[in-house]
Design a protein around this motif. Structure first.
Motif, PDB file in Angstrom:
ATOM      1  N   ARG A 158       2.255   4.933  20.955  1.00 32.88           N
ATOM      2  CA  ARG A 158       3.145   3.771  20.845  1.00 32.88           C
ATOM      3  C   ARG A 158       3.215   3.349  19.379  1.00 32.88           C
ATOM      4  O   ARG A 158       2.194   3.012  18.790  1.00 32.88           O
ATOM      5  CB  ARG A 158       2.573   2.617  21.655  1.00 32.88           C
ATOM      6  CG  ARG A 158       2.401   2.908  23.142  1.00 32.88           C
ATOM      7  CD  ARG A 158       2.419   1.587  23.865  1.00 32.88           C
ATOM      8  NE  ARG A 158       2.007   1.646  25.249  1.00 32.88           N
ATOM      9  CZ  ARG A 158       2.671   2.247  26.222  1.00 32.88           C
ATOM     10  NH1 ARG A 158       3.755   2.941  25.948  1.00 32.88           N
ATOM     11  NH2 ARG A 158       2.247   2.172  27.466  1.00 32.88           N
ATOM     12  N   ASP A 217       8.520  -0.732  13.023  1.00 30.44           N
ATOM     13  CA  ASP A 217       9.359  -1.518  12.115  1.00 30.44           C
ATOM     14  C   ASP A 217       9.683  -0.724  10.849  1.00 30.44           C
ATOM     15  O   ASP A 217      10.788  -0.799  10.326  1.00 30.44           O
ATOM     16  CB  ASP A 217       8.663  -2.840  11.746  1.00 30.44           C
ATOM     17  CG  ASP A 217       8.761  -3.865  12.874  1.00 30.44           C
ATOM     18  OD1 ASP A 217       9.536  -3.632  13.819  1.00 30.44           O
ATOM     19  OD2 ASP A 217       8.044  -4.890  12.818  1.00 30.44           O
ATOM     20  N   TYR A 235       0.846  -1.199   0.000  1.00 32.88           N
ATOM     21  CA  TYR A 235       0.000   0.000   0.000  1.00 32.88           C
ATOM     22  C   TYR A 235       0.884   1.253   0.000  1.00 32.88           C
ATOM     23  O   TYR A 235       1.897   1.294   0.709  1.00 32.88           O
ATOM     24  CB  TYR A 235      -0.880   0.030   1.254  1.00 32.88           C
ATOM     25  CG  TYR A 235      -1.859  -1.124   1.330  1.00 32.88           C
ATOM     26  CD1 TYR A 235      -3.148  -0.998   0.840  1.00 32.88           C
ATOM     27  CD2 TYR A 235      -1.480  -2.343   1.893  1.00 32.88           C
ATOM     28  CE1 TYR A 235      -4.047  -2.052   0.900  1.00 32.88           C
ATOM     29  CE2 TYR A 235      -2.362  -3.399   1.957  1.00 32.88           C
ATOM     30  CZ  TYR A 235      -3.650  -3.253   1.462  1.00 32.88           C
ATOM     31  OH  TYR A 235      -4.525  -4.296   1.523  1.00 32.88           O
ATOM     32  N   ASP A 244      -0.216   7.326   7.393  1.00 33.20           N
ATOM     33  CA  ASP A 244      -0.357   7.979   6.090  1.00 33.20           C
ATOM     34  C   ASP A 244      -1.068   9.322   6.250  1.00 33.20           C
ATOM     35  O   ASP A 244      -2.148   9.384   6.839  1.00 33.20           O
ATOM     36  CB  ASP A 244      -1.163   7.054   5.154  1.00 33.20           C
ATOM     37  CG  ASP A 244      -1.276   7.621   3.752  1.00 33.20           C
ATOM     38  OD1 ASP A 244      -0.381   8.395   3.358  1.00 33.20           O
ATOM     39  OD2 ASP A 244      -2.258   7.293   3.063  1.00 33.20           O
ATOM     40  N   PRO A 247       3.625  -3.338   3.241  1.00 29.94           N
ATOM     41  CA  PRO A 247       2.595  -4.349   3.513  1.00 29.94           C
ATOM     42  C   PRO A 247       1.726  -3.874   4.672  1.00 29.94           C
ATOM     43  O   PRO A 247       2.219  -3.154   5.557  1.00 29.94           O
ATOM     44  CB  PRO A 247       3.394  -5.585   3.932  1.00 29.94           C
ATOM     45  CG  PRO A 247       4.816  -5.307   3.560  1.00 29.94           C
ATOM     46  CD  PRO A 247       4.968  -3.824   3.563  1.00 29.94           C
ATOM     47  N   ALA A 248       0.450  -4.273   4.685  1.00 34.36           N
ATOM     48  CA  ALA A 248      -0.481  -3.778   5.699  1.00 34.36           C
ATOM     49  C   ALA A 248      -0.031  -4.118   7.115  1.00 34.36           C
ATOM     50  O   ALA A 248      -0.284  -3.379   8.061  1.00 34.36           O
ATOM     51  CB  ALA A 248      -1.876  -4.351   5.445  1.00 34.36           C
ATOM     52  N   ARG A 249       0.681  -5.246   7.281  1.00 36.26           N
ATOM     53  CA  ARG A 249       0.979  -5.681   8.652  1.00 36.26           C
ATOM     54  C   ARG A 249       2.286  -5.141   9.221  1.00 36.26           C
ATOM     55  O   ARG A 249       2.670  -5.531  10.328  1.00 36.26           O
ATOM     56  CB  ARG A 249       0.972  -7.202   8.722  1.00 36.26           C
ATOM     57  CG  ARG A 249       1.944  -7.887   7.786  1.00 36.26           C
ATOM     58  CD  ARG A 249       1.846  -9.369   7.993  1.00 36.26           C
ATOM     59  NE  ARG A 249       2.494 -10.125   6.937  1.00 36.26           N
ATOM     60  CZ  ARG A 249       3.025 -11.328   7.136  1.00 36.26           C
ATOM     61  NH1 ARG A 249       2.978 -11.869   8.330  1.00 36.26           N
ATOM     62  NH2 ARG A 249       3.582 -11.966   6.141  1.00 36.26           N
ATOM     63  N   VAL A 250       2.956  -4.258   8.509  1.00 34.96           N
ATOM     64  CA  VAL A 250       4.188  -3.675   9.056  1.00 34.96           C
ATOM     65  C   VAL A 250       3.819  -2.607  10.080  1.00 34.96           C
ATOM     66  O   VAL A 250       3.061  -1.688   9.783  1.00 34.96           O
ATOM     67  CB  VAL A 250       5.057  -3.081   7.932  1.00 34.96           C
ATOM     68  CG1 VAL A 250       6.180  -2.230   8.514  1.00 34.96           C
ATOM     69  CG2 VAL A 250       5.620  -4.187   7.076  1.00 34.96           C
ATOM     70  N   TRP A 294       0.724   2.099   7.717  1.00 31.38           N
ATOM     71  CA  TRP A 294      -0.242   2.777   6.841  1.00 31.38           C
ATOM     72  C   TRP A 294      -1.174   3.700   7.606  1.00 31.38           C
ATOM     73  O   TRP A 294      -1.781   4.600   7.036  1.00 31.38           O
ATOM     74  CB  TRP A 294      -1.034   1.763   5.998  1.00 31.38           C
ATOM     75  CG  TRP A 294      -1.694   0.653   6.764  1.00 31.38           C
ATOM     76  CD1 TRP A 294      -1.157  -0.577   7.018  1.00 31.38           C
ATOM     77  CD2 TRP A 294      -2.984   0.645   7.380  1.00 31.38           C
ATOM     78  NE1 TRP A 294      -2.039  -1.335   7.760  1.00 31.38           N
ATOM     79  CE2 TRP A 294      -3.167  -0.617   7.986  1.00 31.38           C
ATOM     80  CE3 TRP A 294      -4.014   1.587   7.475  1.00 31.38           C
ATOM     81  CZ2 TRP A 294      -4.324  -0.966   8.691  1.00 31.38           C
ATOM     82  CZ3 TRP A 294      -5.168   1.246   8.166  1.00 31.38           C
ATOM     83  CH2 TRP A 294      -5.314  -0.016   8.765  1.00 31.38           C
ATOM     84  N   GLN A 295      -1.302   3.489   8.909  1.00 31.65           N
ATOM     85  CA  GLN A 295      -2.170   4.394   9.688  1.00 31.65           C
ATOM     86  C   GLN A 295      -1.532   5.770   9.885  1.00 31.65           C
ATOM     87  O   GLN A 295      -2.200   6.706  10.294  1.00 31.65           O
ATOM     88  CB  GLN A 295      -2.491   3.770  11.042  1.00 31.65           C
ATOM     89  CG  GLN A 295      -3.390   2.543  10.921  1.00 31.65           C
ATOM     90  CD  GLN A 295      -3.788   2.031  12.290  1.00 31.65           C
ATOM     91  OE1 GLN A 295      -2.942   1.600  13.066  1.00 31.65           O
ATOM     92  NE2 GLN A 295      -5.056   2.086  12.591  1.00 31.65           N
ATOM     93  N   LEU A 339       1.920  -0.080  18.328  1.00 29.70           N
ATOM     94  CA  LEU A 339       0.471  -0.285  18.323  1.00 29.70           C
ATOM     95  C   LEU A 339      -0.193   0.490  17.186  1.00 29.70           C
ATOM     96  O   LEU A 339      -1.352   0.907  17.286  1.00 29.70           O
ATOM     97  CB  LEU A 339      -0.145   0.124  19.668  1.00 29.70           C
ATOM     98  CG  LEU A 339       0.222  -0.752  20.869  1.00 29.70           C
ATOM     99  CD1 LEU A 339      -0.625  -0.382  22.073  1.00 29.70           C
ATOM    100  CD2 LEU A 339       0.042  -2.231  20.544  1.00 29.70           C
ATOM    101  N   MET A 340       0.586   0.730  16.131  1.00 35.42           N
ATOM    102  CA  MET A 340       0.037   1.344  14.922  1.00 35.42           C
ATOM    103  C   MET A 340       0.648   0.635  13.736  1.00 35.42           C
ATOM    104  O   MET A 340       1.827   0.272  13.769  1.00 35.42           O
ATOM    105  CB  MET A 340       0.471   2.813  14.830  1.00 35.42           C
ATOM    106  CG  MET A 340      -0.382   3.791  15.580  1.00 35.42           C
ATOM    107  SD  MET A 340       0.184   5.460  15.201  1.00 35.42           S
ATOM    108  CE  MET A 340      -0.400   5.677  13.507  1.00 35.42           C
ATOM    109  N   PHE A 341      -0.135   0.457  12.702  1.00 37.32           N
ATOM    110  CA  PHE A 341       0.451  -0.019  11.456  1.00 37.32           C
ATOM    111  C   PHE A 341       0.980   1.199  10.696  1.00 37.32           C
ATOM    112  O   PHE A 341       0.445   2.298  10.822  1.00 37.32           O
ATOM    113  CB  PHE A 341      -0.600  -0.781  10.633  1.00 37.32           C
ATOM    114  CG  PHE A 341      -1.034  -2.056  11.294  1.00 37.32           C
ATOM    115  CD1 PHE A 341      -0.132  -3.107  11.451  1.00 37.32           C
ATOM    116  CD2 PHE A 341      -2.316  -2.206  11.797  1.00 37.32           C
ATOM    117  CE1 PHE A 341      -0.514  -4.288  12.084  1.00 37.32           C
ATOM    118  CE2 PHE A 341      -2.709  -3.384  12.429  1.00 37.32           C
ATOM    119  CZ  PHE A 341      -1.800  -4.425  12.572  1.00 37.32           C
TER     120      PHE A 341
END
Lengths: 165, 296
Positions: A62, A29, A6, A72, A22-25, A69-70, A65-67
């Motif tokens: 934290r 990280d 994304y 963005d 990727p959505a789960r990163v 893409w959030q 506790l965020m991906f």
């Protein structure tokens, strides 16, 4: 299964960064492994230790506790973004040195972000307010007292500097 | 990367979110602040195929404290951050118990991200906000692509991490009743291993007194001692009309502890939790009463 990528655009420490993730990163990280901003530490990776604290639009959160893409379209400040423009330590960072507010240093980036977040909204905090602000950050070395001392001292130095200006 | 792989959809509006829920149903999970969901995904306790992000839906972020036809309630949009609610002075006066409960929710960093609706929809039986909702009799507004319905707290919380929300529904708003009685007091407390951790037992109470000092309205409840947060309307009703003498408070606390159904874990035995239930219930009723008495 291959992760779908994304597009994101995030302002990190004042610099516009764009990437495909990727959505789960997690945000932490991405900051550490893609942007190589390794000042932000990864501790528990499930929101207990506070080592990964960063500012999102000026407020401590934290980053485990965020991906990514959030973030963005948002503004992220890491510990690397706390120093003065010339790269020297900020008053808060300098106070941590003066007060011996760190030993192993693992919690320090998170502590600095939590403390800076407090000082943005409350320039003259009481000791209780300082303790409340860093309550979400674990330190296994200092016993916290020197960290409270450092934040109190930074608040006083910031107030003095403001008065002189 | 700790979570299992998934894809995400960013909702631009509540209608868009409801449409996605209708299409994907059970394989989709709503994400608001993510402060409970992301750790659960990291531990792979949940592995949704899709995440539906409602963080950018501005219509889900509001606090309406003005009188606008819901005279006796404060309406809070589900995606309103806990820290925003915590800082709202008007709300702290109108729904003081909510403000008191928020002081025990996580830490600054998690409250900056966590939402009111997220905590309530997650329905952890130890969490503070579901307990506050249960004590005050808050209403949850659930919206699907075809209808909107209002569910009271007593039926909304169905079990641990289980609510009345359907697979095609999105929690849109939480409506918090405002007590109009001038002499209203409230209190919230909990025992946990560290401040900000989940409580072993939490307790809250709201009490209103008449001019003669008699209790005219009472509500109290307990978290961490059952499958859902518990309120005790029958026991609270027994306090109405009394002067909240020691005996009345003690007996309400004892009966609440007896009616609760705590479990044991690493941190506390069921017997200890039941003991805390009794002690903390009495403590919050007395504290709420003191606060009400101070409003002469």
């Amino acid at each position: 299964m291959t992760d779908k990528l994304y597009p994101i655009e995030v302002e990190v420490n004042g610099v516009a960064r764009s990437a495909m993730v990727p959505a789960r990163v997690s945000l932490v990280d991405w900051l550490r492994e893609e942007l190589l901003l390794t000042g932000t530490h990864v501790g528990c990776e499930h929101g207990i230790c506070g080592a990964c604290s960063v500012m999102l639009d000026g407020e401590p959160v934290r980053s485990c506790l965020m991906f990514a893409w959030q973030a963005d379209g948002h503004r992220v400040t890491t510990v690397e973004g706390l120093a003065r423009p010339d790269g020297s330590l900020s008053i808060l960072q300098d106070s941590f040195c003066d007060s011996h507010a760190l030993q192993c240093g693992y919690c320090t980036p998170g502590m600095l972000i939590a403390a800076q977040g407090l000082l943005y909204t409350n320039p003259r905090p009481t000791d209780l307010q300082i303790r409340e602000a860093i309550a979400g950050n674990l330190c296994r070395c200092t016993g916290y007292q020197q960290i409270v001392d450092a934040v109190r001292s930074a608040a006083a130095r910031l107030a003095k500097e403001k008065g002189q200006r | 990367m700790k979570s299992a792989t998934f894809e995400y959809i960013r909702a631009g509006s509540t209608a868009e979110a409801c449409e996605a829920l209708k299409q994907e149903g059970d394989s989709i999970k709503l994400i608001a602040g993510g402060q409970s969901l992301i750790p659960m995904m990291a531990m792979r306790l949940v592995r949704p195929a899709w995440l539906l992000d409602i963080n950018e839906v501005s219509a889900l972020k509001f606090i309406t404290t003005s009188d606008d036809g819901h005279r006796n309630a404060v309406r809070i949009g589900a995606c309103t951050r806990q820290s925003v609610v915590e800082r709202d002075k008007a709300l702290a006066e109108r729904v003081p118990l909510l403000r008191q409960a928020l002081g025990y929710v996580g830490h600054v960093q998690t409250r900056n991200r966590g939402t009111i609706g997220g905590s309530i929809a997650h329905a952890d039986p130890c969490a503070e906000l579901p307990l506050a909702a249960q004590i005050l009799g808050a209403s949850m507004i659930l919206r699907s692509s075809s209808a909107t319905r209002t569910v009271p707290a007593e039926t909304f919380f169905a079990g641990p991490m289980t609510t009345a929300t359907g697979a095609d529904e999105c929690l849109e708003e939480v409506r918090w009743p405002v007590w109009d009685e001038r002499r209203t007091g409230s209190a919230f407390t909990e025992i946990s291993t560290r401040h900000g951790d989940f409580a072993m037992v939490s307790a809250g109470a709201q009490i209103a007194l008449g001019d003669d000092g008699r209790c005219v309205r009472a509500s109290f409840g307990l978290g961490g001692v059952g499958q859902t947060p518990l309120a005790f309307p029958r026991l609270a009703q027994r306090l109405v009309g009394t002067q909240l003498e020691d005996e009345a408070v003690r007996s309400a606390a004892e009966d609440a502890a007896a009616e609760s159904d705590p479990g044991s874990d690493l941190f506390a035995t069921a017997a200890y939790r039941r003991h805390l239930a009794r002690v903390l219930t009495a403590r919050v009723i007395r504290a709420a009463c003191e606060q009400a008495r101070s409003k002469a």
